[in-house]
Design a protein around this motif. Structure first.
Motif, short mmCIF file in Angstrom:
data_model
loop_
_atom_site.label_atom_id
_atom_site.label_comp_id
_atom_site.label_asym_id
_atom_site.label_seq_id
_atom_site.Cartn_x
_atom_site.Cartn_y
_atom_site.Cartn_z
N LYS A 58 5.44 13.08 -4.29
CA LYS A 58 4.98 12.43 -3.07
C LYS A 58 5.26 10.93 -3.09
N GLN A 59 5.06 10.29 -4.26
CA GLN A 59 5.26 8.85 -4.32
C GLN A 59 6.74 8.47 -4.34
N VAL A 60 7.57 9.30 -4.96
CA VAL A 60 9.01 9.05 -4.92
C VAL A 60 9.51 9.13 -3.48
N GLU A 61 9.01 10.10 -2.73
CA GLU A 61 9.38 10.21 -1.32
C GLU A 61 8.98 8.96 -0.55
N LYS A 62 7.79 8.43 -0.83
CA LYS A 62 7.34 7.21 -0.15
C LYS A 62 8.24 6.02 -0.48
N ALA A 63 8.69 5.95 -1.74
CA ALA A 63 9.59 4.89 -2.13
C ALA A 63 10.92 5.00 -1.39
N LEU A 64 11.41 6.23 -1.24
CA LEU A 64 12.65 6.45 -0.49
C LEU A 64 12.48 6.07 0.98
N GLN A 65 11.35 6.39 1.54
CA GLN A 65 11.08 6.05 2.93
C GLN A 65 11.03 4.53 3.12
N PHE A 66 10.48 3.84 2.14
CA PHE A 66 10.44 2.38 2.18
C PHE A 66 11.85 1.81 2.18
N LYS A 95 0.83 -1.21 0.00
CA LYS A 95 0.00 0.00 0.00
C LYS A 95 0.86 1.26 0.00
N GLN A 96 1.94 1.24 0.78
CA GLN A 96 2.85 2.39 0.83
C GLN A 96 3.41 2.72 -0.55
N LEU A 97 3.67 1.69 -1.33
CA LEU A 97 4.23 1.87 -2.67
C LEU A 97 3.15 1.99 -3.74
N GLY A 98 1.89 2.00 -3.33
CA GLY A 98 0.79 2.17 -4.28
C GLY A 98 0.51 0.95 -5.11
N LEU A 99 0.96 -0.21 -4.66
CA LEU A 99 0.82 -1.45 -5.43
C LEU A 99 -0.38 -2.25 -4.95
N ARG A 100 -1.05 -2.91 -5.88
CA ARG A 100 -2.23 -3.70 -5.55
C ARG A 100 -1.96 -5.19 -5.47
N SER A 101 -0.82 -5.61 -5.98
CA SER A 101 -0.48 -7.02 -5.96
C SER A 101 1.02 -7.18 -5.77
N GLN A 102 1.44 -8.41 -5.54
CA GLN A 102 2.84 -8.70 -5.27
C GLN A 102 3.75 -8.30 -6.43
N GLU A 103 4.81 -7.56 -6.13
CA GLU A 103 5.81 -7.20 -7.14
C GLU A 103 7.19 -7.33 -6.52
N VAL A 110 25.59 -5.42 -3.20
CA VAL A 110 24.43 -4.64 -3.64
C VAL A 110 24.80 -3.16 -3.65
N VAL A 111 24.67 -2.54 -4.81
CA VAL A 111 25.01 -1.12 -4.92
C VAL A 111 23.77 -0.25 -5.05
N ALA A 112 22.67 -0.85 -5.50
CA ALA A 112 21.44 -0.08 -5.66
C ALA A 112 20.25 -1.03 -5.73
N VAL A 113 19.08 -0.48 -5.42
CA VAL A 113 17.84 -1.23 -5.59
C VAL A 113 16.90 -0.38 -6.44
N ILE A 114 16.08 -1.04 -7.25
CA ILE A 114 15.12 -0.34 -8.09
C ILE A 114 13.73 -0.81 -7.69
N VAL A 115 12.95 0.11 -7.16
CA VAL A 115 11.67 -0.20 -6.53
C VAL A 115 10.50 0.23 -7.43
N PRO A 116 9.58 -0.69 -7.74
CA PRO A 116 8.38 -0.29 -8.47
C PRO A 116 7.44 0.46 -7.55
N SER A 117 6.79 1.47 -8.06
CA SER A 117 5.90 2.27 -7.23
C SER A 117 4.83 2.91 -8.12
N VAL A 118 3.67 3.19 -7.54
CA VAL A 118 2.57 3.78 -8.30
C VAL A 118 1.99 4.96 -7.53
#
Length: 214
Positions: free
Chosen positions: A185-193, A73-81, A92-100
């Motif tokens: 707003k959503q990019v900030e939420k992804a960073l917080q995650f 929900k925090q990432l705006g996703l409705r199903s597993q990703e 690990v140097v970076a992570v790429i997070v899907p978000s909506v």
């Protein structure tokens, strides 16, 4: 005679339907692999725009970690990703997070947010949206370089995570404030995650098996 004619026509229609179905099945199977290859190529292209080839040495389409159900929900996703993991020399140097962002002007805005190990943004790319051409669609890199303004940003100054109209540091678009506001707003939420799950995400051994087992 009428009954024979009806039976004959029914037979012809049945044969035609079966032939059509068979042709569609053959066509589907013939194009299935090429469609899958095209989708994989498009996904890889987007990932490589966030973390360039010289910045990692693994296959980010294979190294995955499942997003916990509690964070969907925090990432705006409705199903597993899954989160894509970028490694170099097995670290690990970076992570790429899907978000909506669910609150774009014309609907949901799907994106990926890349974050370096130090918490800085590696890059943001908008994958799909329905924003107004010439206005809200400027979040798309194909239309403007606005999305590049996220590069290098972090959560060190949370008060800046807003468009300028709201007292932040990100530009809004003339006649279209809702769209950039939603993305910021959503990019900030992804960073917080990422910040909240940093120790898990940047473990040096996340694998596809871990993603599938969660």
């Amino acid at each position: 005679m009428i009954g024979q004619a009806i039976s004959k026509n029914s037979f012809i229609l049945t044969v035609f339907a079966l032939c059509t179905a068979g042709l569609l099945a053959v066509t589907f199977q013939g194009t299935k692999k090429s469609i899958a290859a095209s989708e994989r190529s498009a996904a890889q292209k987007a990932l490589l725009e966030v973390v360039a080839p010289d910045q990692h040495d693994n296959d980010m389409l294979v190294d995955l970690v499942a997003i916990p159900q509690a964070n969907l929900k925090q990432l705006g996703l409705r199903s597993q990703e899954n989160i894509h993991i970028a490694k170099k020399n097995n670290e690990v140097v970076a992570v790429i997070v899907p978000s909506v962002a669910p609150d774009g002007y014309s609907g949901a805005i799907r994106m990926i947010v890349g974050v370096w190990e130090n918490g800085d943004i590696a890059g943001v790319r908008i994958l799909t949206h329905n924003e107004t051409p010439g206005l809200g669609d400027k979040v798309d890199l194909k239309k403007s370089d606005w999305v590049l303004s996220f590069n290098g940003k972090s959560l060190t100054a949370p008060s800046l995570w807003a468009v300028k109209k709201d007292g932040g540091e990100f530009d809004q678009f003339t006649g279209a404030t809702i769209t950039p506001r939603a993305v910021v707003k959503q990019v900030e939420k992804a960073l917080q995650f990422v910040q909240a799950n940093h120790s898990t995400l940047f473990d040096p051994t996340p694998t596809t098996e871990q993603a599938n087992s969660q």
